[in-house]
Motif scaffolding. Sequence first.
Motif, PDB file in Angstrom:
ATOM      1  N   UNK A 172      63.629  -0.812 -65.732  1.00 64.14           N
ATOM      2  CA  UNK A 172      63.028   0.473 -65.104  1.00 64.14           C
ATOM      3  C   UNK A 172      64.251   0.831 -64.047  1.00 64.14           C
ATOM      4  N   UNK A 173      64.913   1.898 -64.188  1.00 64.14           N
ATOM      5  CA  UNK A 173      65.686   2.326 -63.139  1.00 64.14           C
ATOM      6  C   UNK A 173      65.362   3.877 -62.761  1.00 64.14           C
ATOM      7  N   UNK A 174      63.852   4.126 -62.871  1.00 64.70           N
ATOM      8  CA  UNK A 174      63.554   5.395 -62.610  1.00 64.70           C
ATOM      9  C   UNK A 174      63.754   5.980 -61.141  1.00 64.70           C
ATOM     10  N   UNK A 175      63.935   4.965 -60.155  1.00 67.95           N
ATOM     11  CA  UNK A 175      64.396   5.523 -58.705  1.00 67.95           C
ATOM     12  C   UNK A 175      65.828   5.082 -58.259  1.00 67.95           C
ATOM     13  N   UNK A 176      66.556   4.558 -59.387  1.00 69.78           N
ATOM     14  CA  UNK A 176      67.819   3.918 -58.946  1.00 69.78           C
ATOM     15  C   UNK A 176      68.948   4.620 -59.887  1.00 69.78           C
ATOM     16  N   UNK A 177      68.722   4.949 -60.987  1.00 69.00           N
ATOM     17  CA  UNK A 177      69.768   5.663 -61.896  1.00 69.00           C
ATOM     18  C   UNK A 177      70.569   6.969 -61.016  1.00 69.00           C
ATOM     19  N   UNK A 178      71.679   6.841 -61.209  1.00 67.48           N
ATOM     20  CA  UNK A 178      72.629   7.969 -60.378  1.00 67.48           C
ATOM     21  C   UNK A 178      72.293   7.962 -58.718  1.00 67.48           C
ATOM     22  N   UNK A 179      71.726   6.909 -58.254  1.00 68.10           N
ATOM     23  CA  UNK A 179      71.810   6.660 -56.915  1.00 68.10           C
ATOM     24  C   UNK A 179      72.270   5.480 -56.549  1.00 68.10           C
ATOM     25  N   UNK A 270      81.329   7.759 -55.859  1.00 70.29           N
ATOM     26  CA  UNK A 270      81.067   8.373 -54.455  1.00 70.29           C
ATOM     27  C   UNK A 270      79.478   8.510 -54.188  1.00 70.29           C
ATOM     28  N   UNK A 271      79.004   8.922 -55.354  1.00 67.22           N
ATOM     29  CA  UNK A 271      77.637   9.366 -55.104  1.00 67.22           C
ATOM     30  C   UNK A 271      77.073   7.791 -54.503  1.00 67.22           C
ATOM     31  N   UNK A 272      77.346   6.510 -55.355  1.00 66.71           N
ATOM     32  CA  UNK A 272      76.581   5.493 -54.683  1.00 66.71           C
ATOM     33  C   UNK A 272      76.992   5.017 -53.456  1.00 66.71           C
ATOM     34  N   UNK A 273      78.196   5.357 -53.089  1.00 65.10           N
ATOM     35  CA  UNK A 273      78.792   5.149 -51.533  1.00 65.10           C
ATOM     36  C   UNK A 273      77.896   6.112 -50.607  1.00 65.10           C
ATOM     37  N   UNK A 274      77.716   7.422 -51.178  1.00 60.62           N
ATOM     38  CA  UNK A 274      76.697   8.287 -49.980  1.00 60.62           C
ATOM     39  C   UNK A 274      75.372   7.638 -50.052  1.00 60.62           C
ATOM     40  N   UNK A 275      74.907   7.147 -50.969  1.00 68.18           N
ATOM     41  CA  UNK A 275      73.566   6.690 -50.836  1.00 68.18           C
ATOM     42  C   UNK A 275      73.324   5.455 -50.060  1.00 68.18           C
ATOM     43  N   UNK A 276      74.633   4.607 -50.130  1.00 67.23           N
ATOM     44  CA  UNK A 276      74.638   3.192 -49.521  1.00 67.23           C
ATOM     45  C   UNK A 276      74.746   3.639 -47.755  1.00 67.23           C
ATOM     46  N   UNK A 277      75.668   4.723 -47.624  1.00 67.56           N
ATOM     47  CA  UNK A 277      75.701   4.725 -46.356  1.00 67.56           C
ATOM     48  C   UNK A 277      74.474   5.604 -45.607  1.00 67.56           C
ATOM     49  N   UNK A 278      73.886   6.495 -46.253  1.00 68.61           N
ATOM     50  CA  UNK A 278      72.766   7.271 -45.737  1.00 68.61           C
ATOM     51  C   UNK A 278      71.581   6.114 -45.602  1.00 68.61           C
ATOM     52  N   UNK A 348      67.461  10.061 -51.338  1.00 65.09           N
ATOM     53  CA  UNK A 348      68.406  10.132 -52.674  1.00 65.09           C
ATOM     54  C   UNK A 348      68.364  11.366 -53.183  1.00 65.09           C
ATOM     55  N   UNK A 349      69.335  11.466 -54.237  1.00 67.20           N
ATOM     56  CA  UNK A 349      69.415  12.751 -54.949  1.00 67.20           C
ATOM     57  C   UNK A 349      70.568  13.443 -54.151  1.00 67.20           C
ATOM     58  N   UNK A 350      70.115  15.044 -54.084  1.00 66.53           N
ATOM     59  CA  UNK A 350      71.059  15.861 -53.578  1.00 66.53           C
ATOM     60  C   UNK A 350      70.702  15.952 -51.840  1.00 66.53           C
ATOM     61  N   UNK A 351      71.560  15.176 -51.258  1.00 64.36           N
ATOM     62  CA  UNK A 351      70.947  14.675 -49.825  1.00 64.36           C
ATOM     63  C   UNK A 351      72.348  14.511 -48.981  1.00 64.36           C
TER      64      UNK A 351
END
Length: 401
Positions: A172-179, A270-278, A348-351
């Motif tokens: 289940x990647x419901x809250x991880x996919x694309x983040x 870059x999306x992953x790096x942004x999420x990691x950083x925030x 996560x997401x547009x953040x």
Amino acid sequence: MKHPSGRHFLQIPGPTNVPERVLRAIDSATVDHRGPEFQEMSLEVLAGLKRVFKTKSPVVIFPASGTGAWEAALVNTLSPGDRVLMFETGHFATLWLNMAKRLGLDPVLVPGDWRHGVDPAQVEAKLAEDRGRSIKAVMAVHNETSTGVTSRIAEVRKAIDRAKHPALFMVDTISSLASMDYRHDEWGVDVTVAGSQKGLMLPPGLSFNAVSDKALAASKSAKLPRSYWSWEEMLSSNKAGWFPYTPATNLLYGLRVALTMLLEEEGLENVFKRHDRLAEATRRAVRAWGLEILCANSAEYSSSLTAVLMPEGHSEIRFREVVLDHFNLSLGSGLTKLRDKVFRIGHLGDFNDLMLCGTLAGIEMGLALARVPHKKGGVAAALDYLAAQPAAASAGKRAAA
């Protein structure tokens, strides 16, 4: 009814904020879902999804929430009475377990404390005990939305391989996919489950199964009943860009724009790096407040959300009410075992940086108003980290596009 000025801060761990561009795409005129315009868009979206899941295998889209994708994963691959290995990592892992029981499967549950992810050593031990190979699937939640704990899926795959067990591997990647970084093919996953309302930056309404060749082979002999959830009909129609029944046309238009933003403009890495950083900035704020992060293992920290334990004797329900009433900020609640014990910060997401700063400021002011014991300086700690680790310029270009 109160009508507060300014924007509402929706910082639950999903549904997440939907970008204006995606909303405008969804608001387009509906087209014939058996016409050439839809066909072109459908083929584009199906190809883009493969890049997000990091797979060469098919990705099936159902008009449903993530719960539908759970059911599709099970009924397409398994038969009544099949044993499945599952792990109690949180509320949503437990819901998937309950679904498996209702469908007539026989779950083997490994209990957990809701503060740790799936232990690869336990996976290997349980499969090694299964000398008769009666376990047909191993099921894990990559990022448990109720706890902010991530399971190490690549290590779980290696544990299955060390045990030389033929079980299917479902994630289940419901809250991880694309983040967060996820690799369907490289990590040897047979069925990946996902939903539209989190990292993909869409409203709820689309669910996904990424399906390996091994899972497709299992579907040929699976005996659980399926009709709406059948992969066979979907994949047959999808080859030419069609669906066997009416698709969620306007959500697919939004998905096409979201995929462009993720893949072409910001870039998935870059999306992953942004999420990691925030996420790290958020954790520094929590520690500066003197509060405790629910996730007990730093190697399993989530980049999608952070769950924060309330001090003994203080109510997260009351705290969230204060924050909502005073600052128009929605935070995630504690679920089932964690009810009134934790609040969850979705990041996560547009953040971006300023959205996080506003969120953390609302939390820090809310802690004071609700008289929750804490230290000042959480926002400052996050700001110091963000200033030392500036956001990538490409993310800014994407936001301005």
